[in-house]
Design a protein around this motif. Structure first.
Motif, PDB file in Angstrom:
ATOM      1  N   CYS A  49       1.120  -1.371   0.245  1.00 43.88           N
ATOM      2  CA  CYS A  49      -0.091  -0.051   0.381  1.00 43.88           C
ATOM      3  C   CYS A  49       1.013   1.346  -0.069  1.00 43.88           C
ATOM      4  O   CYS A  49       1.994   1.102   0.670  1.00 43.88           O
ATOM      5  CB  CYS A  49      -0.957  -0.171   1.144  1.00 43.88           C
ATOM      6  SG  CYS A  49      -1.860   1.388   1.506  1.00 43.88           S
ATOM      7  N   ASN A  50       0.078   2.366  -1.004  1.00 49.31           N
ATOM      8  CA  ASN A  50       0.970   3.127  -1.001  1.00 49.31           C
ATOM      9  C   ASN A  50      -0.261   4.595  -0.700  1.00 49.31           C
ATOM     10  O   ASN A  50      -0.916   4.565  -1.541  1.00 49.31           O
ATOM     11  CB  ASN A  50       1.796   4.076  -1.983  1.00 49.31           C
ATOM     12  CG  ASN A  50       2.451   4.966  -2.073  1.00 49.31           C
ATOM     13  OD1 ASN A  50       2.418   5.632  -1.341  1.00 49.31           O
ATOM     14  ND2 ASN A  50       3.352   5.816  -3.116  1.00 49.31           N
ATOM     15  N   ALA A  51      -0.526   4.877   0.549  1.00 46.83           N
ATOM     16  CA  ALA A  51      -1.388   5.963   0.541  1.00 46.83           C
ATOM     17  C   ALA A  51      -1.639   7.303  -0.102  1.00 46.83           C
ATOM     18  O   ALA A  51      -2.238   7.730  -0.237  1.00 46.83           O
ATOM     19  CB  ALA A  51      -1.756   6.517   2.121  1.00 46.83           C
ATOM     20  N   ARG A  71      -8.174   2.412  -3.786  1.00 43.97           N
ATOM     21  CA  ARG A  71      -7.522   0.639  -3.824  1.00 43.97           C
ATOM     22  C   ARG A  71      -6.579   0.170  -4.538  1.00 43.97           C
ATOM     23  O   ARG A  71      -5.166   0.036  -4.547  1.00 43.97           O
ATOM     24  CB  ARG A  71      -8.343  -0.284  -2.946  1.00 43.97           C
ATOM     25  CG  ARG A  71      -7.594  -1.725  -2.846  1.00 43.97           C
ATOM     26  CD  ARG A  71      -8.780  -3.104  -3.010  1.00 43.97           C
ATOM     27  NE  ARG A  71      -8.627  -3.185  -4.492  1.00 43.97           N
ATOM     28  CZ  ARG A  71      -7.697  -3.330  -5.554  1.00 43.97           C
ATOM     29  NH1 ARG A  71      -6.508  -3.670  -5.373  1.00 43.97           N
ATOM     30  NH2 ARG A  71      -8.146  -2.941  -7.433  1.00 43.97           N
ATOM     31  N   ALA A  72      -7.273   0.858  -5.554  1.00 43.41           N
ATOM     32  CA  ALA A  72      -6.797   0.248  -6.874  1.00 43.41           C
ATOM     33  C   ALA A  72      -4.981   1.340  -6.873  1.00 43.41           C
ATOM     34  O   ALA A  72      -3.499   0.830  -7.074  1.00 43.41           O
ATOM     35  CB  ALA A  72      -7.033   0.454  -7.971  1.00 43.41           C
ATOM     36  N   ARG A  73      -4.995   2.746  -6.768  1.00 42.34           N
ATOM     37  CA  ARG A  73      -4.244   3.631  -6.888  1.00 42.34           C
ATOM     38  C   ARG A  73      -3.405   3.150  -5.848  1.00 42.34           C
ATOM     39  O   ARG A  73      -2.275   4.106  -6.534  1.00 42.34           O
ATOM     40  CB  ARG A  73      -5.830   5.230  -7.111  1.00 42.34           C
ATOM     41  CG  ARG A  73      -5.582   5.854  -8.378  1.00 42.34           C
ATOM     42  CD  ARG A  73      -6.031   7.443  -7.960  1.00 42.34           C
ATOM     43  NE  ARG A  73      -7.462   7.558  -9.095  1.00 42.34           N
ATOM     44  CZ  ARG A  73      -7.639   8.225  -9.467  1.00 42.34           C
ATOM     45  NH1 ARG A  73      -7.088   9.722  -8.208  1.00 42.34           N
ATOM     46  NH2 ARG A  73      -8.534   8.967 -10.386  1.00 42.34           N
ATOM     47  N   SER A  74      -3.866   2.825  -4.901  1.00 43.86           N
ATOM     48  CA  SER A  74      -2.773   3.365  -3.809  1.00 43.86           C
ATOM     49  C   SER A  74      -1.055   1.532  -3.938  1.00 43.86           C
ATOM     50  O   SER A  74      -0.197   1.713  -2.885  1.00 43.86           O
ATOM     51  CB  SER A  74      -3.656   2.985  -2.381  1.00 43.86           C
ATOM     52  OG  SER A  74      -4.158   1.043  -2.274  1.00 43.86           O
ATOM     53  N   GLY A  75      -2.462   0.997  -4.501  1.00 45.45           N
ATOM     54  CA  GLY A  75      -1.783  -0.185  -4.941  1.00 45.45           C
ATOM     55  C   GLY A  75      -1.359  -1.578  -3.724  1.00 45.45           C
ATOM     56  O   GLY A  75      -1.511  -2.915  -3.930  1.00 45.45           O
TER      57      GLY A  75
END
Length: 113
Positions: A49-51, A71-75
């Motif tokens: 995760c990268n917030a 969720r998708a953008r954070s990985g």
């Protein structure tokens, strides 16, 4: 053939069959495992995760589409919504995105864990 040799031979054969059956897992029908992916295919998510890329969600309503996009953008592999007063687990999960919402359902914070 002794019993221990027969068991060992059975285990060896079973392992070989299992490895052969799984060797093509994840490939498209008709494609070999050595076929490179198409250039337009995005790289697989690491699950970490990268917030930061998900901060766009702050101030938005906590709809399923906003949650999935964050969720998708954070990985992250998974996401959860944290409501005021809700009991939650406190363990840190580097593959999870937390979306904290207010009583009206607006996202007020985005963080990993």
């Amino acid at each position: 053939m002794s019993r221990s040799t027969a068991v060992l031979s059975f285990a060896t054969v079973t392992t070989a069959i299992a490895m052969t059956a799984c060797s093509g897992y994840g490939t498209a029908p008709g494609a070999s495992a050595s076929t490179p992916p198409a250039a337009s295919t995005p790289p697989p998510a690491t699950g970490q995760c990268n917030a930061q890329p998900a901060q766009f969600a702050v101030g938005q309503n906590s709809t399923s589409s906003v949650m999935e996009s964050a969720r998708a953008r954070s990985g992250a592999q998974m996401a959860r919504i944290l409501r005021p007063g809700q009991m939650i687990t406190k363990e840190f999960d580097a593959q999870r995105l937390n979306l904290e919402v207010d009583s009206a359902g607006k996202i007020i914070a985005v963080r990993c864990g």
